[in-house]
Design a protein around this motif. Structure first.
Motif, PDB file in Angstrom:
ATOM      1  N   SER A  77       0.822  -1.204   0.000  1.00  0.00           N
ATOM      2  CA  SER A  77       0.000   0.000   0.000  1.00  0.00           C
ATOM      3  C   SER A  77       0.858   1.257   0.000  1.00  0.00           C
ATOM      4  O   SER A  77       0.692   2.147  -0.838  1.00  0.00           O
ATOM      5  N   PHE A  78       1.768   1.341   0.970  1.00  0.00           N
ATOM      6  CA  PHE A  78       2.533   2.569   1.150  1.00  0.00           C
ATOM      7  C   PHE A  78       3.579   2.755   0.059  1.00  0.00           C
ATOM      8  O   PHE A  78       3.779   3.866  -0.442  1.00  0.00           O
ATOM      9  N   LEU A  79       4.246   1.677  -0.330  1.00  0.00           N
ATOM     10  CA  LEU A  79       5.312   1.765  -1.322  1.00  0.00           C
ATOM     11  C   LEU A  79       4.844   1.344  -2.711  1.00  0.00           C
ATOM     12  O   LEU A  79       5.067   2.045  -3.688  1.00  0.00           O
ATOM     13  N   GLY A  80       4.190   0.181  -2.792  1.00  0.00           N
ATOM     14  CA  GLY A  80       3.830  -0.364  -4.100  1.00  0.00           C
ATOM     15  C   GLY A  80       2.739   0.412  -4.815  1.00  0.00           C
ATOM     16  O   GLY A  80       2.869   0.756  -5.992  1.00  0.00           O
ATOM     17  N   VAL A  81       1.634   0.687  -4.109  1.00  0.00           N
ATOM     18  CA  VAL A  81       0.517   1.401  -4.746  1.00  0.00           C
ATOM     19  C   VAL A  81       0.938   2.809  -5.128  1.00  0.00           C
ATOM     20  O   VAL A  81       0.657   3.290  -6.230  1.00  0.00           O
ATOM     21  N   THR A  82       1.607   3.494  -4.205  1.00  0.00           N
ATOM     22  CA  THR A  82       2.045   4.854  -4.499  1.00  0.00           C
ATOM     23  C   THR A  82       3.019   4.873  -5.670  1.00  0.00           C
ATOM     24  O   THR A  82       2.944   5.748  -6.542  1.00  0.00           O
ATOM     25  N   GLY A  92      -2.778   3.176 -11.760  1.00  0.00           N
ATOM     26  CA  GLY A  92      -2.266   2.823 -10.438  1.00  0.00           C
ATOM     27  C   GLY A  92      -3.290   3.077  -9.347  1.00  0.00           C
ATOM     28  O   GLY A  92      -3.349   2.348  -8.348  1.00  0.00           O
ATOM     29  N   PHE A  93      -4.119   4.093  -9.551  1.00  0.00           N
ATOM     30  CA  PHE A  93      -5.161   4.427  -8.574  1.00  0.00           C
ATOM     31  C   PHE A  93      -6.163   3.281  -8.424  1.00  0.00           C
ATOM     32  O   PHE A  93      -6.818   3.145  -7.380  1.00  0.00           O
ATOM     33  N   ALA A 327      14.883   4.788 -12.205  1.00  0.00           N
ATOM     34  CA  ALA A 327      16.318   4.560 -12.049  1.00  0.00           C
ATOM     35  C   ALA A 327      16.642   4.002 -10.667  1.00  0.00           C
ATOM     36  O   ALA A 327      17.544   3.185 -10.500  1.00  0.00           O
ATOM     37  N   SER A 328      15.869   4.446  -9.677  1.00  0.00           N
ATOM     38  CA  SER A 328      16.072   3.961  -8.324  1.00  0.00           C
ATOM     39  C   SER A 328      15.524   2.547  -8.163  1.00  0.00           C
ATOM     40  O   SER A 328      16.167   1.683  -7.570  1.00  0.00           O
ATOM     41  N   ASN A 329      14.321   2.322  -8.674  1.00  0.00           N
ATOM     42  CA  ASN A 329      13.687   1.003  -8.598  1.00  0.00           C
ATOM     43  C   ASN A 329      12.718   0.882  -9.759  1.00  0.00           C
ATOM     44  O   ASN A 329      11.779   1.667  -9.866  1.00  0.00           O
ATOM     45  N   PRO A 330      12.909  -0.074 -10.665  1.00  0.00           N
ATOM     46  CA  PRO A 330      12.075  -0.154 -11.872  1.00  0.00           C
ATOM     47  C   PRO A 330      10.585  -0.307 -11.584  1.00  0.00           C
ATOM     48  O   PRO A 330       9.750   0.090 -12.396  1.00  0.00           O
ATOM     49  N   ALA A 331      10.236  -0.886 -10.429  1.00  0.00           N
ATOM     50  CA  ALA A 331       8.824  -1.090 -10.096  1.00  0.00           C
ATOM     51  C   ALA A 331       8.216   0.102  -9.369  1.00  0.00           C
ATOM     52  O   ALA A 331       7.030   0.103  -9.068  1.00  0.00           O
ATOM     53  N   GLY A 332       9.006   1.137  -9.065  1.00  0.00           N
ATOM     54  CA  GLY A 332       8.482   2.330  -8.408  1.00  0.00           C
ATOM     55  C   GLY A 332       8.366   2.223  -6.906  1.00  0.00           C
ATOM     56  O   GLY A 332       7.786   3.100  -6.250  1.00  0.00           O
ATOM     57  N   THR A 333       8.950   1.191  -6.302  1.00  0.00           N
ATOM     58  CA  THR A 333       8.779   0.932  -4.876  1.00  0.00           C
ATOM     59  C   THR A 333       9.332   2.051  -4.001  1.00  0.00           C
ATOM     60  O   THR A 333       8.851   2.265  -2.891  1.00  0.00           O
ATOM     61  N   ALA A 429       2.954  -4.197  -4.915  1.00  0.00           N
ATOM     62  CA  ALA A 429       1.506  -4.223  -5.074  1.00  0.00           C
ATOM     63  C   ALA A 429       1.067  -5.394  -5.957  1.00  0.00           C
ATOM     64  O   ALA A 429       0.051  -6.045  -5.694  1.00  0.00           O
ATOM     65  N   ALA A 430       1.829  -5.679  -7.010  1.00  0.00           N
ATOM     66  CA  ALA A 430       1.495  -6.801  -7.886  1.00  0.00           C
ATOM     67  C   ALA A 430       1.645  -8.132  -7.153  1.00  0.00           C
ATOM     68  O   ALA A 430       0.827  -9.044  -7.330  1.00  0.00           O
TER      69      ALA A 430
END
Length: 546
Positions: A77-82, A92-93, A327-333, A429-430
Motif C-alpha cells: 500500500s505505502f510503497l507499491g501502490v504509491t 495505479g489508482f 532509475a532507483s527502482n524499476p517497479a516504483g517501490t 503491489a502486484a
C-alpha cells in the motif's frame, strides 16, 4: 514544475552524506528499537495458546480496527501502490479502489460469523461440520501458501527501502537486508505472539497515518492546495499529458491488458475476506459486536489512507519524475522515500535527510508489523491445525502447540527469505495482488459455502481449497510474473502460456465451481444437517465457540 535529475535524486548520494548518514541510521534504529521494546513487553504477558494465537481476546473494537489497518496497509500500500500511481497515473489508482472496496465484502459476509464460529484459525470454522483432519490439512496448507506469497511482497519492499536508505546497491546488500528483516520477523512472532504483534500493528498504524498525512499536507502546500494544479504538473512531468490522468497506461491498451485489469479488480475485491492474517484478527476481540466495530474503524482509517496515497503518487511524479523513480527502482517501490527527501529540501540537505529517515522508518515499521502478522497467522495454522489436530490427533498440550508455532515461524521465515532474494524486480503491489487472488480462489469459496450452504460437505471443501489453490498457483507459474518479460522473476526464460499477470479471473470461479461440483458429486454426511444447524447458531450468537 521542475523535475529533479537522476543525479540530484540519487538516494545513494543523498543518504551518503557523512553527517546525514548517521542521523538517518539513528532515527531509523530508534523506530526499530521501540517496536522491539513493545514485543518484549508483550512477550512477558503471553502465557498460553489463547494469548499467543488470539491475544487473550482482550482488544477493543477501536484497538483491533487500528491493528487491522496496520496489518492491511502494508508495503504494497505505502510503497507499491504509491509507486504504481507515480508511474502509471490513473491505472495505479485502481489498486487503491480495489483494496478499499474489498472491506465491504469482509464486513458484510465474513467478520461477524467467522468471529462467532471459530477459536484461533480459519480452519476452526471449516472443520466444524466436515471431517476434521483432511479439511484442517487443506486449510493449513492454503494458509501457509497465501502467507508466503504475501510475505514476498513485504520482504522485497524492505530490501529496496533499506538499501536506498543506507545508500547501498547491489543484490548482495539487498539479500543481507532481507535476511535481517526475516530475523526480526521471527523474533517478533516467537517472543510477542498475537499480543506483541497487535500492539506493534497499532503503533505502526498510528505512525503510518501520521507520516502519510504529513507528506500529503506538504505536497498539497507545494501546489497551493489545488488538486488540479497537482494533477496537471504530474501529467506534464510524466510525459503523457492528459493521458496520465486517464485509463490505459498500464491496462487497456490491448484485450489482454483489459482482462488483466478485470482479473486484478476481482482478486482485490474478493481476496481480503480470504486472507488468513486478516481473518485471525477477528478472534482477538471479545464479542461479535466488537468485531463489527473493528471492521468499521478499519474502513474509515484505510479509506483515509488510500485517498492520501493518490496525492503522494501524483506528487512523486510531479516533484521527483518517473525517470528518477525508475532509475532507483524499476517497479516504483521507492517513490515515497524519494518524495519525502525532495519535500524536505532535496538530497544532501538536513531537512531532506530527516524526512527521508522518518518516512523510511515508518515504512520499515509497516513492513515489520505486516510480516509479523503474516508469520503469526501461518505458524499458528501449522501448530493449531496441522500439528495439534492432524499430526497429534488432538492430543497435543498447550506447551507443545506453542513450541510447534515458534518452530514453524522459523521455517516459514526461512522459506520467505530465500524466495524474496529472487523477487526484487517485482512490484510489491502486484505481488500482494497475487496473494489476494490465491486467497479468493482457495479460502473464500470454502468459507462462504461452509457458513451459508447447508449441503456443503468435506469433498466439496477439499475440491474448493485444493482446486482453487492449485489453479491459481499453476497459472501464476506459467504467467508473465515468472517468465517472458524483462520484469519477470526469471527474465531470461520464457514458458509463459497464460497471458494474464493475475489469475483471479480464472482461478476464483474455478474455486467456487469445484466446491459446488465436489459437493453435488458426493454423498451427504450422516450428521450434516445437525452440524449445519449448530454452526448456524454459533455464527449468529457465538454460543459454544470459545
Amino acid at each position: 514544475m521542475r523535475t529533479v535529475t537522476l543525479d540530484q535524486m540519487s538516494l545513494a548520494a543523498g543518504a551518503g552524506a557523512g553527517a546525514h548518514r548517521s542521523l538517518i541510521i539513528g532515527i531509523f534504529l530508534a523506530f526499530v528499537l521501540v517496536t522491539l521494546g513493545i514485543t518484549l513487553w508483550a512477550g512477558r504477558r503471553t502465557s498460553g495458546t489463547a494469548d499467543f494465537f488470539a491475544g487473550g481476546r482482550s482488544f477493543t473494537g477501536f484497538q483491533n480496527g487500528l491493528a487491522i489497518s496496520g496489518d492491511y496497509m502494508s508495503a504494497a500500500s505505502f510503497l507499491g501502490v504509491t509507486g504504481t500511481i507515480a508511474l502509471f497515473g490513473y491505472d495505479g489508482f485502481l489498486y487503491s479502489i480495489g483494496f478499499l472496496v474489498a472491506w465491504l465484502v469482509a464486513l458484510l459476509l465474513v467478520a461477524e460469523p467467522l468471529r462467532n464460529s471459530g477459536r484461533f484459525t480459519m480452519a476452526d470454522v471449516l472443520a466444524f461440520r466436515m471431517r476434521r483432519r483432511p479439511v484442517r490439512t487443506a486449510a493449513g496448507i492454503s494458509t501457509i501458501v497465501v502467507s508466503i506469497v504475501y510475505l514476498l511482497a513485504q520482504m522485497v519492499g524492505a530490501g529496496s527501502l533499506v538499501a536506498l536508505l543506507l545508500g547501498v546497491s547491489g543484490g548482495t546488500a539487498k539479500q543481507v537486508i532481507i535476511l535481517g528483516v526475516g530475523a526480526l520477523m521471527i523474533l517478533y512472532v516467537t517472543v510477542g505472539g498475537m499480543k506483541g504483534t497487535t500492539w506493534v500493528q497499532i503503533v505502526k498504524a498510528a505512525l503510518l497515518m501520521a507520516g502519510t498525512a504529513l507528506l500529503t499536507v506538504l505536497v498539497l502546500h507545494r501546489f497551493g492546495w489545488n488538486i488540479s494544479t497537482l494533477l496537471g504538473a504530474a501529467g506534464h512531468a510524466g510525459g503523457k499529458g492528459s493521458a496520465f490522468l486517464e485509463p490505459g497506461l498500464k491496462y487497456g491498451a490491448t484485450s489482454v491488458s483489459k482482462l488483466d485489469f478485470l482479473s486484478l479488480g476481482v482478486a482485490l475485491v474478493l481476496g481480503t475476506a480470504g486472507l488468513p492474517h486478516i481473518l485471525v484478527r477477528f478472534y482477538t476481540v471479545p464479542t461479535a459486536k466488537a468485531a463489527r466495530h473493528s471492521v468499521n474503524w478499519a474502513i474509515v482509517i484505510i479509506g483515509a489512507f488510500y485517498l492520501m496515497t493518490v496525492v503522494l503518487g501524483f506528487g512523486a511524479t510531479a516533484l521527483v519524475g518517473p525517470k528518477a523513480i525508475k532509475a532507483s527502482n524499476p517497479a516504483g517501490t521507492t517513490a515515497v522515500p524519494m518524495l519525502a527527501e525532495r519535500l524536505g529540501g532535496g538530497a544532501g540537505s538536513t531537512g531532506g535527510a530527516v524526512l527521508l529517515s522518518v518516512i523510511s522508518a515508518v515504512a520499515f515499521a509497516t513492513i515489520l508489523a505486516v510480516v509479523a502478522g503474516l508469520t503469526l497467522a501461518s505458524s499458528s495454522s501449522f501448530a493449531h491445525d496441522l500439528y495439534a489436530q492432524v499430526i497429534r490427533k488432538g492430543r497435543a498440550t498447550e506447551k507443545q502447540e506453542l513450541r510447534a508455532a515458534r518452530l514453524a515461524a522459523f521455517g516459514i521465515g526461512a522459506v520467505s527469505v530465500v524466495l524474496s532474494m529472487f523477487a526484487d524486480k517485482l512490484n510489491t503491489a502486484a505481488l500482494v495482488a497475487l496473494a489476494f487472488a490465491i486467497a479468493a480462489s482457495a479460502n473464500l469459496p470454502t468459507i462462504l459455502y461452509s457458513l451459508f450452504w447447508k449441503r456443503f460437505n468435506t469433498r466439496g471443501a477439499l475440491c474448493s481449497i485444493y482446486g482453487g489453490l492449485l489453479t491459481s498457483v499453476v497459472l501464476v507459474v506459467f504467467s508473465p510474473v515468472l517468465s517472458g518479460k524483462p520484469t519477470s522473476l526469471l527474465p531470461h526464460a520464457d514458458f509463459a502460456w497464460f497471458p494474464l499477470e493475475n489469475p483471479g479471473l480464472v482461478s476464483i470461479p474455478v474455486g467456487f465451481l469445484l466446491g459446488w461440483a465436489g459437493t453435488l458429486l458426493s454423498r451427504g454426511e450422516a450428521d450434516q444437517a445437525a452440524k449445519y444447524a449448530e454452526l448456524e447458531v454459533r455464527s449468529l450468537t457465538g454460543a459454544g465457540a470459545h
